[in-house]
Design a protein around this motif. Structure first.
Motif, PDB file in Angstrom:
ATOM      1  N   GLY A 274      -7.324  76.501 -60.543  1.00 55.75           N
ATOM      2  CA  GLY A 274      -7.912  75.368 -59.638  1.00 55.75           C
ATOM      3  C   GLY A 274      -7.188  74.344 -59.192  1.00 55.75           C
ATOM      4  O   GLY A 274      -6.894  73.832 -58.003  1.00 55.75           O
ATOM      5  N   LEU A 275      -6.349  73.521 -60.089  1.00 55.99           N
ATOM      6  CA  LEU A 275      -5.704  72.243 -59.994  1.00 55.99           C
ATOM      7  C   LEU A 275      -4.392  72.865 -59.409  1.00 55.99           C
ATOM      8  O   LEU A 275      -3.752  72.128 -58.351  1.00 55.99           O
ATOM      9  N   LEU A 276      -3.874  73.957 -59.570  1.00 56.61           N
ATOM     10  CA  LEU A 276      -2.585  74.547 -59.044  1.00 56.61           C
ATOM     11  C   LEU A 276      -2.755  74.875 -57.575  1.00 56.61           C
ATOM     12  O   LEU A 276      -2.064  74.695 -56.649  1.00 56.61           O
TER      13      LEU A 276
ATOM     14  N   PRO B 257       0.103  73.432 -52.951  1.00 55.95           N
ATOM     15  CA  PRO B 257       0.381  73.032 -51.427  1.00 55.95           C
ATOM     16  C   PRO B 257       0.670  71.569 -51.056  1.00 55.95           C
ATOM     17  O   PRO B 257       1.451  71.320 -50.117  1.00 55.95           O
ATOM     18  N   LEU B 258      -0.284  70.779 -51.801  1.00 57.14           N
ATOM     19  CA  LEU B 258       0.098  69.227 -51.316  1.00 57.14           C
ATOM     20  C   LEU B 258       1.527  68.695 -51.686  1.00 57.14           C
ATOM     21  O   LEU B 258       2.269  67.940 -51.081  1.00 57.14           O
ATOM     22  N   VAL B 259       2.117  69.279 -52.844  1.00 55.72           N
ATOM     23  CA  VAL B 259       3.470  68.715 -53.366  1.00 55.72           C
ATOM     24  C   VAL B 259       4.392  69.304 -52.388  1.00 55.72           C
ATOM     25  O   VAL B 259       5.206  68.874 -51.974  1.00 55.72           O
ATOM     26  N   ARG B 260       4.117  70.718 -51.824  1.00 55.20           N
ATOM     27  CA  ARG B 260       5.152  71.408 -51.154  1.00 55.20           C
ATOM     28  C   ARG B 260       5.259  70.915 -49.851  1.00 55.20           C
ATOM     29  O   ARG B 260       6.402  70.671 -49.319  1.00 55.20           O
ATOM     30  N   ASP B 261       4.030  70.226 -49.278  1.00 52.89           N
ATOM     31  CA  ASP B 261       4.007  69.718 -48.077  1.00 52.89           C
ATOM     32  C   ASP B 261       4.353  68.195 -48.108  1.00 52.89           C
ATOM     33  O   ASP B 261       4.290  67.525 -47.060  1.00 52.89           O
ATOM     34  N   GLY B 262       4.555  67.577 -49.444  1.00 52.12           N
ATOM     35  CA  GLY B 262       4.965  66.329 -49.323  1.00 52.12           C
ATOM     36  C   GLY B 262       3.490  65.431 -48.837  1.00 52.12           C
ATOM     37  O   GLY B 262       3.576  64.040 -48.504  1.00 52.12           O
ATOM     38  N   GLN B 263       2.281  65.951 -49.403  1.00 53.66           N
ATOM     39  CA  GLN B 263       1.016  65.326 -48.954  1.00 53.66           C
ATOM     40  C   GLN B 263       0.587  64.770 -50.416  1.00 53.66           C
ATOM     41  O   GLN B 263      -0.689  64.309 -50.279  1.00 53.66           O
ATOM     42  N   PHE B 264       1.132  64.894 -51.514  1.00 53.86           N
ATOM     43  CA  PHE B 264       0.514  64.686 -52.787  1.00 53.86           C
ATOM     44  C   PHE B 264       0.289  63.194 -52.905  1.00 53.86           C
ATOM     45  O   PHE B 264       1.205  62.330 -52.646  1.00 53.86           O
TER      46      PHE B 264
END
Length: 308
Positions: free
Chosen positions: A144-146, A151-158
């Protein structure tokens, strides 16, 4: 016949408090957007000082009305204080900053990894058995955490807000372990009262140190209503219902019912705050609620021993 007549009022009370648990889900779920609205004008340390102190004092009054003692054994104050620091102070303050730096819908999803962390820490620090259900819960929780974070890390939104939310869940779990390892001999409402007041004291110190105890000269009607909801319903009424219910229904029943809190938090944030959760958010929500359900479900060993 007399036995049936005597049991009827007791069964009626049990049914009442069982029905009250979904109300708790609503009260605590709606608190997420309420806090987000209040944080728009009130700093986090100040908001927590107001909410926790008010909730603690109301609970203290209810305890006295019920005839519960507010005294605690002298040698139990340290364990009560440590649990309060983790479960109330750190948890609430970290959530305040989480909601300042991340969408509320995402913060609530990450925070409700609490049961999963509790299972892991119970194994590490209490030596509790990890059955198949709990092992699956840990795996599903990680998935669930992944699903939410990648997707947030990949899109620079984390954002750092999700780290605060994760730390909040970890602190709550650690506080639960401390409470279980070092129990306090006092009524539950007394323990909750002092833990809220410990959290309030920490928030008050931070308010003076970091926010100079500054309150805005005027606040909007929406913020006023949000603070009133936070204090009266989420802190006071919800805690009274919670501890009254725990005294009359199985803790597992109450715990499993509260799994709907993140769902209420997500959807109420969508409606009241205009947030738009993504597919990754919903996927993470489903996986983490499933993990929490598996973590909270009584194990086969507990079932055989009546949950003792």
């Amino acid at each position: 016949m007399r036995t049936l007549a005597n049991n009827a009022p007791r069964q009626s009370r049990i049914n009442f408090y069982t029905a009250a648990v979904p109300l708790l889900t609503l009260l605590w779920g709606l608190n997420w957007p309420a806090v987000k609205i209040a944080l728009g004008e009130i700093d986090p340390w100040t908001l927590r000082a107001i909410g926790l102190s008010s909730g603690g004092m109301i609970l203290a009054g209810c305890a006295l009305i019920r005839g519960d003692r507010l005294s605690v054994r002298r040698d139990h104050w340290l364990r009560l204080g440590v649990a309060g620091l983790l479960t109330i102070a750190a948890f609430n303050l970290l959530l305040g900053y989480a909601q300042l730096h991340a969408p509320t819908s995402r913060a609530v999803i990450v925070t409700f990894t609490m049961p999963v962390w509790t299972v892991l820490f119970a194994r590490l620090f209490l030596g509790e058995h990890l059955d198949r259900s709990r092992i699956i819960a840990l795996a599903v929780g990680l998935a669930g955490l992944l699903a939410l974070g990648w997707p947030l890390v990949r899109d620079g939104q984390f954002s750092i807000g999700l780290v605060y939310a994760l730390l909040a869940g970890i602190c709550f779990a650690l506080g639960t372990i401390v409470t279980k390892r070092f129990p306090v001999e006092a009524p539950p409402i007394t323990i909750a009262t002092w833990q809220l007041l410990v959290g309030a004291a920490c928030a008050a110190v931070g308010m003076v140190a970091f926010e100079h105890a500054a309150m805005p000269s005027s606040i909007s009607a929406a913020t006023t209503l949000a603070i009133l909801y936070h204090v009266l319903f989420s802190q006071a009424l919800a805690h009274i219902l919670w501890f009254s219910a725990l005294a009359r229904i199985p803790a597992g029943t109450a715990g499993l019912a509260t799994l709907m809190i993140p769902a209420v938090g997500v959807y109420s944030s969508t409606l009241l705050l205009g947030e738009q959760p993504t597919v990754a958010d919903y996927t993470g929500l489903v996986l983490l609620v499933t993990a929490a359900f598996l973590a909270l479900r009584p194990s086969n060993r507990e079932a055989l021993h009546g949950g003792r």
